[in-house]
Every structure is written in C-alpha cells, then in structure tokens.
Design a protein around this motif. Structure first.
Motif, mmCIF file in Angstrom:
data_model
loop_
_atom_site.group_PDB
_atom_site.id
_atom_site.type_symbol
_atom_site.label_atom_id
_atom_site.label_comp_id
_atom_site.label_asym_id
_atom_site.label_seq_id
_atom_site.Cartn_x
_atom_site.Cartn_y
_atom_site.Cartn_z
ATOM 1 N N LEU B 53 0.844 -1.199 0.000
ATOM 2 C CA LEU B 53 0.000 0.000 0.000
ATOM 3 C C LEU B 53 0.878 1.246 0.000
ATOM 4 O O LEU B 53 0.580 2.244 -0.665
ATOM 5 C CB LEU B 53 -0.915 -0.011 1.230
ATOM 6 N N ILE B 191 -7.956 0.852 -1.600
ATOM 7 C CA ILE B 191 -7.201 1.104 -2.834
ATOM 8 C C ILE B 191 -8.142 1.440 -3.985
ATOM 9 O O ILE B 191 -7.839 2.280 -4.827
ATOM 10 C CB ILE B 191 -6.316 -0.117 -3.174
ATOM 11 N N GLY B 196 -7.754 5.751 -2.680
ATOM 12 C CA GLY B 196 -6.778 4.897 -3.351
ATOM 13 C C GLY B 196 -6.317 5.514 -4.655
ATOM 14 O O GLY B 196 -5.134 5.484 -4.991
#
Lengths: 283, 360
Positions: B53, B191, B196
């Motif tokens: 991430l 995400i 995201g």
C-alpha cells in the motif's frame, strides 16, 4: 470584456540565489478574457505560472484572486540581504499556500511537459480531479458509504469525457495515448476540477499547424462552455494572435509590453526582443 | 461478467478455501509443515500487502515495517497476558504495572492503533523526505524502536529485553487466514476508493497530483498511518504465531524479507503480494529444507548438501525470479477470474457451434 477582475499579479519578484527570474511583474486578468503571456525562452513565463499556482513562493509581491489576496510574500531571512528586486518593504504579509489549496479556489493548470498519471486509465485521470471537492472521508470512502457521491463523480466524468470525445478511450492507460490526445486529456482533467480560471502552459507545444488550428478552436469552445477565464503561455504566434484578447510580453523576467494583438505586433520593443529574433530562428 | 455473479463466485471460492483448510486440519497432523507455511504465509501476506500500500500504491519507499510490527506485537502481548501469569512473565519487574487484560480481538485492534499512532507522529517530520532518504529515516526509526523496547527503565511495561509469553495464541490455521483476509479486504476496498486513486496519483506524479488539488502531506500521512495500522495487526498475529515476543527478533532483516515479497509479487499488486508471500515462506521454510541435510545415497555422499546450502540456493532462485520477472510475478496487475471465464465461454461457444452445425 466585463470589468470584474479575476486575477491580479502585483509586483511579483522571484529570485533564485542571485538570479531574478521574474522581475516586478504585474498582470491583470479580467473575467471572461483570454490573456496570453509570451516571451522568449527563459523569460520567466513558467516561473510566473508556478508563483500563481503555489509551486514556488514568490520572493516579493502579492497575487489576488477575485480581489482576495491568495499569495503574498516579502524578502525574509537570507533573502533580506540578497534581495535585488524592487518594492522591498511594500508587502508585510506572508501567505504561501500549497498548490492544492490554489486548485480548490478554482485555478486549474496544465503543464508544459504533459504530466498525466501515465499508469492510470483515462477515466481515472479525470476522476482523480473530482477528489478535491468530494465530501467523503477515508472511512466512508473505504466502506462505500459515499456511494451516491462516488456515482455522481463517475457520471460527471463520463459526461466530461463524452464532451471531449475521449469516451471510447476511457479504459486505455493515459500514457498510451497519442500526443495530441494527451494534451486534450490534460486539459479535460484540469476542467474536471471545476475551475474559474484556467492556466495553460504552452498547450500547442509540439503540434503542427493543423493541430494548432484545432487547438485554437478547442480553447474557444471550452471557454464558452465552462465560462472560463484563460491565461496562457504560448510560442505559436498565430495561435496567440488568433485567440487572445490581450497580450503580456515578458523578457528577462521583466514586463516589456502589454496590449491587444495588433498593438503587440507593431510594438518595436517586442519585435526587437522577441518576434524578430524568433522569426529568424524559425525561418 | 455480471457483477453480481462475480461476487457470488468469489464468495463461493472463499468459502471453499476455508472449507478446504478446515478439512486439511482434520486430516493432517497438526505438526505438518504445511500449516506452518499457511499460518506464517497468511501473516506475511497481510504485512506485505500493507507495505505494498505504501511502496507500490503511494510510491513512498519506507522500510519501517518491522518497527511497526514490533509495536503491534508488544501492544498485543502486554494487554493480553492473563493477570495470574503476569508475575511469572514479569519476574524481574514485580509483575509489571499493567494489571488487566482485554479480549483478543480488542487487543488486535489496539495493536494496530498503537502502530498507527506512532506512524502518525513519525510521519509528521519524516514524510517530507523522498525515496532513499525516506527509506533511511524509517529504517532508523525501526532500529530505534527496537532498542527503546529493550530499555530497562521501560521494563514494567515491555519486560525489558526478556521475553513476553503466556498470552493467548491460536492453534487453528483458520484464525490468521480470517484476520488477514478481513484486513486485506479492507486495504483492497481502500485502494479502489477515491483515496486509493489519490494515492496512485501521488505515486505517478506528485506535482500533477498536487495541481489536481490533492493535499500531498495529508494523503501521504494517511497512507503511512493506515499501512502501519495493518503492519501492527500483522505484528500481533506474528506474536500469536511465535508464542513469544522478543524485541530483538524484529530486525531490519524482517523488513527486507517483506520488501522481497512485495517486489517479487509485484509493486502495486495485492494478489501478487499474497501469492509471493506463500511461495516465499514455503521455499524458505519447507521446500528447500532438504538442501541443508547431509544426504547419502547408498554410501555415496551427495555433494554440496550441507547446512547453509539452502540459503545459497534460495538467493539464486530470488535472483533468477527478479531477472526474468522484472516487474514481479504479477507486475501491477491483479489476479482475476475474467480471463479464465472468457476462455471457458470461448470453448463453450465453439462446442455449441460444432453441435449446431452437426444438427443441420
């Protein structure tokens, strides 16, 4: 030309070390106008844009947007001694917003060397521009509690892409588009932030006369449609003379002339500093 | 493929996976190497996705993962050791100063929150840095945290350089799968949300992202904090798996292992991180074990098979993988059933056509 003033750049000086890139520059842009900022390479045009959009903090001077001061600075610290520009001591406020704060006010820009999110799709590129006005927070966005807002954002982007005739390419990676379409996408992305004032940095760079002609038409169209005020930097003189209502000419950071296209074409200083040389160079 | 059908298929696959794990547990002995790999793999998958991430989706090259895992592990341990066991664990510190316990699930969340709080505070100065400099700063932080947790003065809380133990752990492989699964699902949802997309924009071009009205500082801090939250949860799971916690175990080598998993799986691919995590753990703990054992075929001693040879082969395999899959196993794509479904449909249609032509 309406009398509502959109953008006022007042006595802005930008000094890097001992070099003055923008020298005591003042520009006024009125609502519903197309204004061009021209000048030879290295004249400080893009630096001026960067000062307006918060990428740089000007060394001295202030910038007003719809009458409100959005950027203001005066020489401080080390610059106090080094400062070579004018109007030292005229300003005493320090307001240095980040570029995102400027964009939220309604000033969008494009870049000289196209800066798209190359790995993301065309659609996502435009969708990202909607992020700044969304009311969601991380929690609601993650757990899809903002689905109404998300749907609205997606619909707006679809409509925008359709208007710009990019809809059939919406899933293509932005980096895979041909040059002309990348330009168009970058402008569309700027439009997606709902701007009032659009700053275009050399939109016709690298285009042939045919494409430049189309671009002129395109700029006029979006200006009418989205009720924009446009300030653009450009080297293509035919484009500048064709679409702009007023022109500012910058050379070595300083403003050397201002006026309508006809006046600029006749101005001897401009011809000396820029057009004459440029004509020779291009011939 | 229809969205609803898709969801049903994925849900069915998920149920099938858990059913399979459940059946395996009934059949195979609990000391089977398979369970070690599955348990550790699931935990590493969560940590790798949390690192992805940050490194793969937001473009922040951070190496502080082991530090945040340590914070998570300690938070979990400190708050779940039963009160009656505390005097045994904190034998040099009079039973410690914390004299209550919280349920396991609450402690897991607390582990994440503690790591997130640390990340937020550290992120304020550190996230002004970019690329290598950020990596060095976060790595430094992880090392400092490791030293601080072993500090004697903090002994009543952290038990100094002694082990934390006797806290509740898990036996079934289903537990780490469930917790990691939920956490990874949340990360995937994040995400694919507006935030995201903003993270990916920052990764692709910071200047353009800023010009599009994305507040860089805020979004970077957000990604850093969320990533650390899940690293903390992963750390807590790892503590449960190992049954003891010692600060000296959370070395920077652990961060490198996770970074390796992320890179091999593909920067910017969640499924890549998951797949490579299981492969990595299986290769390092299980499949290559035989290389470490001195083997005789008849009276012939097989050359090279000596303790330590496993690491050599493992390194070579990693080099080969990186050479041939430069962007990782999955690149920045995700595993999906769409291509498989398409293949099926094609075959099905062809058969139909064949049948149709026969009928005429």
């Amino acid at each position: 030309m309406s009398s509502n003033i959109m953008l006022q750049v007042e006595n802005v000086t930008m000094q890097f070390g001992g070099v003055i890139a923008v020298d005591n520059l003042s520009i006024d842009v009125y609502e519903d106008e197309i204004v061009a900022l021209i000048g030879p390479n290295g004249a400080g045009k893009t630096t001026t844009f960067n000062c307006i959009t918060g990428v740089y903090e000007p060394t001295n001077g202030c910038i007003k947007y719809r009458g409100e001061v959005i950027v203001s600075n005066y020489p401080q610290g080390k610059m106090k001694k080094q400062y070579l520009g004018k109007n030292n001591g005229l300003y005493s406020k320090v307001i240095n917003p980040t570029p995102d704060q400027i964009t939220i006010l309604g000033i969008a820009r494009t870049f000289q060397n196209i800066r798209l999110f190359k790995n993301l799709s065309v659609f996502e590129n435009v969708l990202i521009a909607k992020h700044l006005r969304a009311k969601q927070n991380v929690f609601t966005a993650t757990f899809r509690l903002n689905y109404r807002e998300e749907r609205r954002m997606r619909e707006e982007c679809m409509a925008l892409l359709e208007e710009q005739s990019l809809l059939n390419l919406k899933d293509a990676p932005a980096g895979s588009l041909p040059y002309g379409l990348q330009r168009r996408l970058e402008i569309s992305r700027a439009l997606a932030t709902d701007p009032k004032l659009l700053l275009l940095d050399e939109p016709a760079a690298g285009m042939n006369p045919q494409e430049t002609q189309e671009l002129a038409e395109f700029i006029r169209q979006i200006k009418e449609k989205y009720k924009l005020t446009i300030l653009l930097i450009e080297h293509h003189m035919d484009l500048v003379m064709q679409i702009s209502e007023r022109i500012y000419v910058q050379d070595f950071g300083k403003l050397i002339a201002t006026g309508t296209p006809e006046e600029i074409q006749k101005n001897q200083r401009v011809i000396d500093a820029y057009l004459g040389v440029a004509e020779d160079a291009f011939a | 493929m229809d969205k609803k059908i898709k969801i049903i298929i994925y849900a069915a696959l998920l149920v099938a996976l858990f059913a399979l794990l459940f059946i395996l547990e009934q059949i195979l002995p609990s000391y089977s190497m398979l369970f070690t790999v599955l348990k550790k793999g699931a935990i590493y998958a969560l940590v790798a996705v949390s690192m992805n991430l940050l490194n793969g989706f937001t473009g922040l090259f951070s190496l502080g993962q082991a530090g945040f895992m340590l914070i998570g592990a300690y938070t979990y341990g400190i708050f779940t050791i039963p009160t009656e066991a505390r005097s045994a664990v904190y034998q040099y510190f009079d039973g410690g100063i914390i004299n209550f316990t919280v349920p396991v699930v609450v402690a897991l969340v607390m582990a994440g929150v503690a790591a997130a709080i640390f990340a937020y505070i550290i992120g304020l100065p550190v996230l002004r840095l970019k690329s290598d400099y950020l990596a060095i700063a976060t790595l430094g932080f992880a090392e400092i945290i490791r030293a601080v947790f072993q500090w004697k003065t903090l002994g009543p809380v952290t038990n100094g350089s002694n082990l934390l133990r006797l806290y509740p752990t898990f036996k079934s492989v289903l537990f780490p799968f469930a917790v990691s699964g939920i956490c990874i699902a949340i990360i995937v949802l994040l995400i694919n949300s507006s935030y995201g997309r903003a993270f990916k924009a920052i990764r692709d071009d910071e200047i353009a992202a800023e010009a599009m009205g994305i507040n860089l500082a805020k979004h970077k801090r957000l990604a850093f904090t969320i990533s650390s939250f899940f690293a903390g949860v992963g750390g807590a799971l790892l503590a449960m798996y190992q049954t003891t916690i010692q600060a000296s175990a959370f070395k920077s080598a652990m961060t490198y292992e996770i970074l390796l998993i992320v890179v091999i799986g593909g920067l910017g691919s969640v499924t890549g991180s998951c797949i490579s995590s299981f492969l990595f753990i299986a290769a390092s703990e299980w499949w290559l074990r035989f290389l470490d054992e001195t083997t005789y075929i008849g009276s012939f001693k097989v050359p090279l098979l000596n303790p330590g040879f496993r690491k050599v082969v493992f390194s070579i395999i990693i080099m080969i993988v990186v050479l041939f899959y430069r962007r990782g196993i999955m690149g920045n794509k995700e595993f999906s059933l769409d291509p498989i479904a398409k293949q099926f449909k094609k075959r099905f249609r062809r058969r139909k056509e064949v049948v149709g032509s026969n009928e005429q």
